[in-house]
Structures are given as C-alpha cells and as structure tokens.
Scaffold this motif. Sequence first.
Motif, PDB file in Angstrom:
ATOM      1  N   LYS A   1      14.145  17.130 -47.696  1.00 15.03           N
ATOM      2  CA  LYS A   1      13.981  18.179 -48.702  1.00 15.03           C
ATOM      3  C   LYS A   1      14.481  17.702 -50.059  1.00 15.03           C
ATOM      4  N   LYS A   2      15.531  16.882 -50.049  1.00 14.58           N
ATOM      5  CA  LYS A   2      16.093  16.357 -51.288  1.00 14.58           C
ATOM      6  C   LYS A   2      15.275  15.197 -51.851  1.00 14.58           C
ATOM      7  N   GLU A   3      14.620  14.445 -50.950  1.00 17.60           N
ATOM      8  CA  GLU A   3      13.961  13.203 -51.349  1.00 17.60           C
ATOM      9  C   GLU A   3      12.465  13.334 -51.625  1.00 17.60           C
TER      10      GLU A   3
ATOM     11  N   PHE B   1      17.610  15.366 -40.652  1.00 16.48           N
ATOM     12  CA  PHE B   1      16.445  14.687 -41.215  1.00 16.48           C
ATOM     13  C   PHE B   1      15.749  15.578 -42.237  1.00 16.48           C
ATOM     14  N   TRP B   2      15.524  16.848 -41.883  1.00 13.18           N
ATOM     15  CA  TRP B   2      14.795  17.738 -42.785  1.00 13.18           C
ATOM     16  C   TRP B   2      15.601  18.076 -44.036  1.00 13.18           C
ATOM     17  N   GLU B   3      16.908  18.170 -43.900  1.00 12.95           N
ATOM     18  CA  GLU B   3      17.747  18.394 -45.084  1.00 12.95           C
ATOM     19  C   GLU B   3      17.652  17.212 -46.044  1.00 12.95           C
ATOM     20  N   ALA B   4      17.668  15.990 -45.501  1.00  9.65           N
ATOM     21  CA  ALA B   4      17.554  14.797 -46.339  1.00  9.65           C
ATOM     22  C   ALA B   4      16.172  14.720 -46.984  1.00  9.65           C
TER      23      ALA B   4
ATOM     24  N   TYR C   1       7.127  17.935 -48.595  1.00  6.08           N
ATOM     25  CA  TYR C   1       8.126  18.417 -47.633  1.00  6.08           C
ATOM     26  C   TYR C   1       7.576  19.615 -46.855  1.00  6.08           C
ATOM     27  N   LYS C   2       7.051  20.603 -47.568  1.00  5.13           N
ATOM     28  CA  LYS C   2       6.560  21.824 -46.909  1.00  5.13           C
ATOM     29  C   LYS C   2       5.398  21.523 -45.974  1.00  5.13           C
TER      30      LYS C   2
END
Length: 154
Positions: free
Chosen positions: A107-109, A102-105, A115-116
């Motif tokens: 970070k991109k979106e 979830f967090w990887e996705a 995000y941070k």
Amino acid sequence: MKAYDKGRYSQLQGRPLPATAPPHLLRFEVVYTRARPLLRLTGLPVLTLADLPKPEVMAAIRENILIHWNATEHRHLMQESDFTGLSLSDAALLALADNTAFWEAMKKEQPESTYKRNRRRAKDLLGQRATASPYTDTLHQELAGMAPTPEAHI
C-alpha cells in the motif's frame, strides 16, 4: 472481541492443557464493557444477571456472537491451497492474499490503483479457493448448547 489459541495461551502461562485435550482450542470472546449495547441488543429497559438465562436474551446474545464471527476475517492457511490452473501471478496473489504485512508494505509502495486492483484480485481468488473455517461448525454446536433449560430462569 478477541480470539486466540487457548492451548498456546495456557502453555505460555505455564499451565499446559491435559494430554487428552485437542492441540488447538480457539477461544472467541465478545466482550461488552457497557450495558447500553446489551440493552439495545435485547430490547430490555434494564438487564440484570437474572435476565441472562431467559431464552429471548440468550437468543439475542447467540445471534450477536454469530454476527461478530461472520464479520471476522478467518485466515486460511495458503500452504495447503490448490494452485492448479492459476497463472504464476494469480498463484502469487493467492499465496499472499492473507499476508497483512505484505499488503501494508504494498500500500505504501504501489500506486493506489495498482494496489487496489491486486488486493481485490487476491481477495477474489481467496474467496474462490478458500475453505470454510473449521471452527464455524463447532461454534454453531456450542451456541446451540447455550440454549437454557426452561427451569434455568425460574
């Protein structure tokens, strides 16, 4: 360093554990492929297999294992969490706090600041609500059992 479920690994290898064994056995290994880190760790100019049982060497290794353990992010099963008193958005962040996909996705979106902010809030919530790893006490017991007897290095 590697960590895995020894019981599950044994099943996959076709060698299931005995029925009397616990269903989940965590295998946590710190592997040294070069001598130099061990030399720095122990402070010895030369390290041989005969040196390993020495109390000062064992103490250095035990301490290093704990450093690696404490630096490892221990996943908490959010299905058993207490969401009482949390807003829907905080509860959702807590439920997703340890979901790396979830967090990887996200970070991109998401914009970086969004995000941070959300990632930091999720980690804060997890830190407030998560319980200690059940393996920590067991690890301390096992490391205490590693203490060599005085005659072991004679």
